[in-house]
Design an enzyme around this catalytic site. Sequence first.
Site, PDB file in Angstrom:
ATOM      1  N   PHE A 154     -35.539  -2.059 -11.070  1.00 11.28           N
ATOM      2  CA  PHE A 154     -34.079  -2.085 -11.259  1.00 11.28           C
ATOM      3  C   PHE A 154     -33.507  -0.746 -11.683  1.00 11.28           C
ATOM      4  O   PHE A 154     -32.315  -0.496 -11.527  1.00 11.28           O
ATOM      5  CB  PHE A 154     -33.702  -3.152 -12.296  1.00 11.28           C
ATOM      6  CG  PHE A 154     -33.922  -2.715 -13.728  1.00 11.28           C
ATOM      7  CD1 PHE A 154     -32.970  -1.947 -14.388  1.00 11.28           C
ATOM      8  CD2 PHE A 154     -35.090  -3.046 -14.415  1.00 11.28           C
ATOM      9  CE1 PHE A 154     -33.177  -1.513 -15.698  1.00 11.28           C
ATOM     10  CE2 PHE A 154     -35.302  -2.623 -15.717  1.00 11.28           C
ATOM     11  CZ  PHE A 154     -34.341  -1.848 -16.351  1.00 11.28           C
ATOM     12  N   LYS A 178     -37.937  -4.384  -0.203  1.00 10.90           N
ATOM     13  CA  LYS A 178     -37.506  -5.468  -1.102  1.00 10.90           C
ATOM     14  C   LYS A 178     -37.125  -4.828  -2.435  1.00 10.90           C
ATOM     15  O   LYS A 178     -37.970  -4.534  -3.273  1.00 10.90           O
ATOM     16  CB  LYS A 178     -38.624  -6.496  -1.331  1.00 10.90           C
ATOM     17  CG  LYS A 178     -38.098  -7.737  -2.049  1.00 10.90           C
ATOM     18  CD  LYS A 178     -39.100  -8.431  -2.934  1.00 10.90           C
ATOM     19  CE  LYS A 178     -39.368  -7.754  -4.219  1.00 10.90           C
ATOM     20  NZ  LYS A 178     -38.226  -7.674  -5.161  1.00 10.90           N
ATOM     21  N   SER A 231     -43.166  -2.205 -13.503  1.00 10.16           N
ATOM     22  CA  SER A 231     -43.875  -2.282 -14.778  1.00 10.16           C
ATOM     23  C   SER A 231     -45.391  -2.182 -14.571  1.00 10.16           C
ATOM     24  O   SER A 231     -45.889  -2.358 -13.452  1.00 10.16           O
ATOM     25  CB  SER A 231     -43.547  -3.626 -15.430  1.00 10.16           C
ATOM     26  OG  SER A 231     -43.921  -4.665 -14.538  1.00 10.16           O
ATOM     27  N   CYS A 286     -38.485   5.732 -16.417  1.00 15.35           N
ATOM     28  CA  CYS A 286     -39.943   5.733 -16.583  1.00 15.35           C
ATOM     29  C   CYS A 286     -40.421   7.062 -17.150  1.00 15.35           C
ATOM     30  O   CYS A 286     -41.548   7.169 -17.599  1.00 15.35           O
ATOM     31  CB  CYS A 286     -40.616   5.464 -15.252  1.00 15.35           C
ATOM     32  SG  CYS A 286     -40.288   6.767 -14.074  1.00 15.35           S
ATOM     33  N   GLU A 385     -44.180  -0.466 -23.971  1.00 13.75           N
ATOM     34  CA  GLU A 385     -43.073   0.333 -23.439  1.00 13.75           C
ATOM     35  C   GLU A 385     -41.782  -0.371 -23.863  1.00 13.75           C
ATOM     36  O   GLU A 385     -41.553  -1.524 -23.487  1.00 13.75           O
ATOM     37  CB  GLU A 385     -43.159   0.392 -21.908  1.00 13.75           C
ATOM     38  CG  GLU A 385     -42.075   1.241 -21.283  1.00 13.75           C
ATOM     39  CD  GLU A 385     -42.092   1.206 -19.753  1.00 13.75           C
ATOM     40  OE1 GLU A 385     -42.454   0.157 -19.177  1.00 13.75           O
ATOM     41  OE2 GLU A 385     -41.742   2.238 -19.147  1.00 13.75           O
TER      42      GLU A 385
HETATM   43  P1  NAD Z   1     -40.815  -5.053 -12.602  1.00 11.50           P
HETATM   44  O1  NAD Z   1     -42.278  -4.767 -12.549  1.00 11.50           O
HETATM   45  O2  NAD Z   1     -40.362  -6.236 -13.361  1.00 11.50           O
HETATM   46  O3  NAD Z   1     -40.232  -5.244 -11.110  1.00 11.50           O
HETATM   47  C1  NAD Z   1     -40.365  -4.244 -10.134  1.00 11.50           C
HETATM   48  C2  NAD Z   1     -40.324  -4.859  -8.745  1.00 11.50           C
HETATM   49  O4  NAD Z   1     -41.518  -5.591  -8.503  1.00 11.50           O
HETATM   50  C3  NAD Z   1     -39.202  -5.841  -8.500  1.00 11.50           C
HETATM   51  O5  NAD Z   1     -38.786  -5.694  -7.164  1.00 11.50           O
HETATM   52  C4  NAD Z   1     -39.858  -7.201  -8.748  1.00 11.50           C
HETATM   53  O6  NAD Z   1     -39.238  -8.219  -7.995  1.00 11.50           O
HETATM   54  C5  NAD Z   1     -41.268  -6.964  -8.279  1.00 11.50           C
HETATM   55  N1  NAD Z   1     -42.337  -7.591  -9.037  1.00 11.50           N
HETATM   56  C6  NAD Z   1     -42.435  -7.714 -10.371  1.00 11.50           C
HETATM   57  N2  NAD Z   1     -43.605  -8.274 -10.703  1.00 11.50           N
HETATM   58  C7  NAD Z   1     -44.273  -8.477  -9.559  1.00 11.50           C
HETATM   59  C8  NAD Z   1     -45.538  -9.046  -9.244  1.00 11.50           C
HETATM   60  N3  NAD Z   1     -46.338  -9.521 -10.186  1.00 11.50           N
HETATM   61  N4  NAD Z   1     -45.908  -9.128  -7.949  1.00 11.50           N
HETATM   62  C9  NAD Z   1     -45.082  -8.659  -6.992  1.00 11.50           C
HETATM   63  N5  NAD Z   1     -43.871  -8.129  -7.222  1.00 11.50           N
HETATM   64  C10 NAD Z   1     -43.467  -8.034  -8.491  1.00 11.50           C
HETATM   65  O7  NAD Z   1     -40.094  -3.721 -13.125  1.00 11.50           O
HETATM   66  P2  NAD Z   1     -38.570  -3.519 -13.552  1.00 11.50           P
HETATM   67  O8  NAD Z   1     -38.334  -4.210 -14.845  1.00 11.50           O
HETATM   68  O9  NAD Z   1     -37.687  -3.816 -12.397  1.00 11.50           O
HETATM   69  O10 NAD Z   1     -38.549  -1.930 -13.771  1.00 11.50           O
HETATM   70  C11 NAD Z   1     -38.840  -1.313 -15.001  1.00 11.50           C
HETATM   71  C12 NAD Z   1     -40.277  -0.875 -15.056  1.00 11.50           C
HETATM   72  O11 NAD Z   1     -40.551   0.005 -13.971  1.00 11.50           O
HETATM   73  C13 NAD Z   1     -40.592  -0.070 -16.315  1.00 11.50           C
HETATM   74  O12 NAD Z   1     -41.852  -0.452 -16.765  1.00 11.50           O
HETATM   75  C14 NAD Z   1     -40.603   1.369 -15.833  1.00 11.50           C
HETATM   76  O13 NAD Z   1     -41.391   2.247 -16.599  1.00 11.50           O
HETATM   77  C15 NAD Z   1     -41.186   1.191 -14.465  1.00 11.50           C
HETATM   78  N6  NAD Z   1     -40.876   2.315 -13.604  1.00 11.50           N
HETATM   79  C16 NAD Z   1     -41.892   3.156 -13.298  1.00 11.50           C
HETATM   80  C17 NAD Z   1     -41.623   4.278 -12.529  1.00 11.50           C
HETATM   81  C18 NAD Z   1     -42.705   5.248 -12.181  1.00 11.50           C
HETATM   82  O14 NAD Z   1     -42.437   6.141 -11.411  1.00 11.50           O
HETATM   83  N7  NAD Z   1     -43.910   5.104 -12.687  1.00 11.50           N
HETATM   84  C19 NAD Z   1     -40.328   4.527 -12.062  1.00 11.50           C
HETATM   85  C20 NAD Z   1     -39.319   3.621 -12.397  1.00 11.50           C
HETATM   86  C21 NAD Z   1     -39.603   2.504 -13.172  1.00 11.50           C
END
Ligand code: NAD
Length: 502
Positions: A154, A178, A231, A286, A385
Amino acid sequence: MSDTHLHPVPIYVDGEWRQSTTTGWQPVVDPTSAETIATVPLCSKSEVERAVSAAHRAFLQWRNTPVSERARVMLAYQHLLKAHQSEIAAILASETGKVMADAMGDVWRGIEVVEHATAVAPMMMGEHLENVAAEIDSYSLIQPLGVCVGITPFNFPAMIPLWMFPLAVACGNGFVLKPSERVPLTAVKLIELFYQAGAPQDIVQLVHGGVAQAQCLYEHPDVKAVSFVGSVDGAQSIYRGASQALKRVQALGGAKNHLVVMPDANKEEVINAIVGASVGAAGQRCMAISVVVWVGKSAEWIADVVAKMAEVKPGLSEENAAFGPLISAQSKQRVCELIASGIEAGAECLLDGREFVHPTRPKGFWLAPTIFDKVTPEMAIYQQEIFGPVLLNMRAENLPAAMALINANPCGNGTSIFTSSGQSARQFQHGIEVGQVGINVPIPVPLPFFSFTGWKKSFYGDLHIYGKQAVRFYTETKTVTSRWFDDENDDEGDVNMTIQLR
Ligand code: NAD
């Protein structure tokens, strides 16, 4: 268009924008007001499968399109994104609550990757060596894979999808995106503009949903590669699931980023850097700085950070606020619970932002800057985090002790050192077990000619996102060994000439 859902978000599947026929929908919420601004479909399995099939059919044509034509689509797309930057940023701000400056930056960092994708031709060049054996040449061809998939978080609704599909498509692939179900609106605009830029029908598909839709995508037999950002739990789950399905995977996870301050650093630079890098974008980056490790006497500056941070307020763009709210009520509740746990565990709360109420939008998910001192590694506020405007302060006697603390942390996305000593900087860059290192730079996000290189729990896979590594991720290498016979004149003379040439 369905009447039963408020502003239903469309999908782009199999040749056109359409309304999903799924029975599962969820609200898209403006985090500044808690009001529902749209409704997003959780696509059905058949819609997701139809998207993959359409992208695959488009790929079979697109892979034969000359690379310069593919690059020209990226040129046109870059132009359109720049022309529509404010419009995209406004959509993005409406669903994330980001202030416009942050929203514009989000789009801009994506545009930079599209610029990089225009240079796809030299990045797809193979190698050639003649006479690997007598009159035999060898060369490599770099070819697209097929359908690639992007699953995005997000917090950067423009930048992160743009990390993925432009480079994948420039390499000759089809793509299914997606985006996060919490922020689906920005992606709709990005894909609309991609088609306006001349992308061939169906080369990118847009579906919406959550875990089930992501799983359906990476398990589909026509999907060859999966790019994930989110995440740590999501990254681990996708890495396991997609690897099990025998797919190529790059999975970027969460973070806990430390900034080390040496006593010889420039105090003013340090304080400005910490404030912007920790609570900017409400700490929902992140690469946000979550922990400051003060070495020796530099800890005396903590009071200056607190004083400066107390002036920083969340709010709306038109109020010239520093940052917006958290993404959701659940997110705010989680961060507030973590703050409470920090106080209970004995950390010293120097600034508590939980009481902040926005004067005109009291229902928004607001949290003002919060600062802890005397944090220890076993506390939940250190181990998790936080992903909010919360800064932790820790102390170390010397640089090796600061580095040992960081190296013991399971995440390795970004880190930074502030110092005026080249020797300290070099010792840090060499020994630190983190993939992206800043030297007097608080948020060292690489530009797209490099790759975004998180380590440890912040990344699962081997080829990183964007840059030259992404071109390798989205392509396959074919090695040709070639020998030609002169059938018509295959006489003694030719043989003799060949021998002479040797
Ligand atoms: P999230 O993991 O909840 O969701 C990310 C995406 O994955 C969404 O599209 C969600 O629908 C999907 N998703 C979630 N769990 C899944 C699973 N088990 N199987 C398949 N799909 C799944 O993350 P968020 O809350 O949207 O974003 C914030 C997180 O993203 C923070 O932890 C942040 O540090 C991380 N992030 C990392 C980077 C990086 O470059 N390392 C960049 C941006 C954000």
